[in-house]
Design a protein around this motif. Sequence first.
Motif, PDB file in Angstrom:
ATOM      1  N   ARG A 134      -8.429  -6.162  -0.525  1.00  0.00           N
ATOM      2  CA  ARG A 134      -8.458  -4.699  -0.494  1.00  0.00           C
ATOM      3  C   ARG A 134      -7.227  -4.122  -1.187  1.00  0.00           C
ATOM      4  O   ARG A 134      -7.325  -3.171  -1.974  1.00  0.00           O
ATOM      5  CB  ARG A 134      -8.523  -4.188   0.944  1.00  0.00           C
ATOM      6  CG  ARG A 134      -8.655  -2.677   1.015  1.00  0.00           C
ATOM      7  CD  ARG A 134      -8.748  -2.206   2.443  1.00  0.00           C
ATOM      8  NE  ARG A 134      -7.464  -2.200   3.104  1.00  0.00           N
ATOM      9  CZ  ARG A 134      -6.551  -1.234   2.993  1.00  0.00           C
ATOM     10  NH1 ARG A 134      -6.790  -0.191   2.225  1.00  0.00           N
ATOM     11  NH2 ARG A 134      -5.420  -1.295   3.620  1.00  0.00           N
ATOM     12  N   GLU A 148       0.826  -1.206   0.000  1.00  0.00           N
ATOM     13  CA  GLU A 148       0.000   0.000   0.000  1.00  0.00           C
ATOM     14  C   GLU A 148       0.861   1.256   0.000  1.00  0.00           C
ATOM     15  O   GLU A 148       0.539   2.242  -0.674  1.00  0.00           O
ATOM     16  CB  GLU A 148      -0.926  -0.009   1.213  1.00  0.00           C
ATOM     17  CG  GLU A 148      -1.950   1.099   1.192  1.00  0.00           C
ATOM     18  CD  GLU A 148      -3.007   0.964   2.266  1.00  0.00           C
ATOM     19  OE1 GLU A 148      -3.700   1.966   2.537  1.00  0.00           O
ATOM     20  OE2 GLU A 148      -3.151  -0.130   2.844  1.00  0.00           O
ATOM     21  N   THR A 186      -6.995  -0.185  -8.904  1.00  0.00           N
ATOM     22  CA  THR A 186      -7.514   1.179  -9.004  1.00  0.00           C
ATOM     23  C   THR A 186      -6.409   2.129  -9.462  1.00  0.00           C
ATOM     24  O   THR A 186      -6.627   2.993 -10.319  1.00  0.00           O
ATOM     25  CB  THR A 186      -8.072   1.648  -7.647  1.00  0.00           C
ATOM     26  OG1 THR A 186      -9.138   0.783  -7.248  1.00  0.00           O
ATOM     27  CG2 THR A 186      -8.607   3.068  -7.736  1.00  0.00           C
ATOM     28  N   GLU A 246     -14.470   4.293   1.014  1.00  0.00           N
ATOM     29  CA  GLU A 246     -14.390   5.375   0.026  1.00  0.00           C
ATOM     30  C   GLU A 246     -13.702   4.912  -1.256  1.00  0.00           C
ATOM     31  O   GLU A 246     -14.000   5.410  -2.343  1.00  0.00           O
ATOM     32  CB  GLU A 246     -13.685   6.589   0.632  1.00  0.00           C
ATOM     33  CG  GLU A 246     -14.537   7.278   1.698  1.00  0.00           C
ATOM     34  CD  GLU A 246     -13.979   8.608   2.159  1.00  0.00           C
ATOM     35  OE1 GLU A 246     -12.787   8.876   1.895  1.00  0.00           O
ATOM     36  OE2 GLU A 246     -14.738   9.378   2.791  1.00  0.00           O
ATOM     37  N   THR A 247     -12.798   3.940  -1.138  1.00  0.00           N
ATOM     38  CA  THR A 247     -12.185   3.359  -2.338  1.00  0.00           C
ATOM     39  C   THR A 247     -13.227   2.599  -3.147  1.00  0.00           C
ATOM     40  O   THR A 247     -13.293   2.719  -4.374  1.00  0.00           O
ATOM     41  CB  THR A 247     -11.036   2.408  -1.946  1.00  0.00           C
ATOM     42  OG1 THR A 247     -10.033   3.141  -1.236  1.00  0.00           O
ATOM     43  CG2 THR A 247     -10.403   1.790  -3.190  1.00  0.00           C
ATOM     44  N   HIS A 305     -11.095   4.402   4.575  1.00  0.00           N
ATOM     45  CA  HIS A 305     -10.235   4.191   3.419  1.00  0.00           C
ATOM     46  C   HIS A 305     -10.834   3.160   2.459  1.00  0.00           C
ATOM     47  O   HIS A 305     -10.960   3.401   1.256  1.00  0.00           O
ATOM     48  CB  HIS A 305      -8.857   3.740   3.884  1.00  0.00           C
ATOM     49  CG  HIS A 305      -7.822   3.694   2.814  1.00  0.00           C
ATOM     50  ND1 HIS A 305      -7.684   4.679   1.864  1.00  0.00           N
ATOM     51  CD2 HIS A 305      -6.875   2.770   2.525  1.00  0.00           C
ATOM     52  CE1 HIS A 305      -6.687   4.380   1.047  1.00  0.00           C
ATOM     53  NE2 HIS A 305      -6.192   3.212   1.427  1.00  0.00           N
ATOM     54  N   LEU A 356      -6.879  -1.790  -4.457  1.00  0.00           N
ATOM     55  CA  LEU A 356      -6.159  -0.515  -4.519  1.00  0.00           C
ATOM     56  C   LEU A 356      -5.155  -0.504  -5.677  1.00  0.00           C
ATOM     57  O   LEU A 356      -5.000   0.502  -6.377  1.00  0.00           O
ATOM     58  CB  LEU A 356      -5.434  -0.254  -3.202  1.00  0.00           C
ATOM     59  CG  LEU A 356      -6.297   0.003  -1.968  1.00  0.00           C
ATOM     60  CD1 LEU A 356      -5.417   0.090  -0.724  1.00  0.00           C
ATOM     61  CD2 LEU A 356      -7.100   1.288  -2.126  1.00  0.00           C
ATOM     62  N   GLU A 368     -15.465   5.097  -4.891  1.00  0.00           N
ATOM     63  CA  GLU A 368     -14.798   5.678  -6.062  1.00  0.00           C
ATOM     64  C   GLU A 368     -14.855   4.724  -7.246  1.00  0.00           C
ATOM     65  O   GLU A 368     -15.147   5.131  -8.381  1.00  0.00           O
ATOM     66  CB  GLU A 368     -13.334   6.000  -5.727  1.00  0.00           C
ATOM     67  CG  GLU A 368     -12.546   6.558  -6.901  1.00  0.00           C
ATOM     68  CD  GLU A 368     -11.072   6.734  -6.590  1.00  0.00           C
ATOM     69  OE1 GLU A 368     -10.326   7.069  -7.525  1.00  0.00           O
ATOM     70  OE2 GLU A 368     -10.670   6.510  -5.430  1.00  0.00           O
TER      71      GLU A 368
END
Length: 335
Positions: free
Chosen positions: A176, A138, A183, A248-249, A245, A180, A252
């Motif tokens: 997750r 991350e 994304t 909201e990801t 976190h 990310l 989006e």
Amino acid sequence: MTEIYPLAVPKGRKLKCEVCDAPAERMCAACTVTYYCGIAHQRADWVSIHEKICQLLIPLRTTMPFYNSEEERRHGREQLLQRQKHLIELCYKVAQKYLFEGKHEESVPAALHSLRFRTNVYGLNSVQLVPAYLLLSEASIGLGHVVQAEEYLSQAQWTVLKSTDCNNEIQSLMHRNLGLLYTAKEEYEEARYHLANDVTEIWHTYLDQHVQNQLSARKQPADILAKELENDTGLDEAQEAEAVHILETILEIRENTGKEKPASILFILKTVAILHYLMMNISKAHELAVKAYLLSKELPNKEDVTEALRDLLGLIASKDPVTLKAAKFFAGQGQ
């Protein structure tokens, strides 16, 4: 900053940098058991974590004292193990806190320490290494180092595949981080797969129960009401930041994926609104709840959803008189 000196390397002993594993040329003068390739990495480590653990490293990196009995030796080994486990958690939490604050560069040394101590305690193939790999992944994504992030994620995935002891929490963290990563690469279909619906549903079920408790408490006598309506997510600061976190990801991704239906976007909007409300981020909660309410108007059989959102807007308004007028307006829309 701890004073530093050129390192005199004992003959035949290879010392490596704490941050990058390159040959070391300097050492920390305070603990004398930590080495660096140069001043840049020494400063980075100090700012990230070393200042907090400098003296704690001494008993871990020096020769164990002589013990008179097997019982004393066993007690000494147990103490050493407990110190390492304490440092695993301390370094992990520090790295995690930096990530939540958006300080990706500062998080890396602390995460590396957590990984190193995990390796010492659990071995190279243990699933216990995965949380540290995911922190490093991350942080790499945040720094724009996508290739490095993929390498850490590959190590995490390989470790999980070899393990028979991987719990749901680690699996969730894995998905997750993959979400990310995809994304960051703007591969939203892959991201959506990893940030699956069940993640949102789990959070919604947990958070909505707090809202339902507050709605029920409104029917109680006034002396009970004040206590019952106190906002509390039941999470600590780090867990709240983690929830914000990930949710909201997901929001989006769903908003940027053309195939998403309004119901799916509404569901995550409501979930994030509840979370912000319970965290007393009232303006943000109101903004998201209104957005969800307006979106609910596009749905067939919308009555139950719309009513639930009006209830949520009423709770939000109860915490902030500024939003009261808006809440009354939406309540009137349902009449």
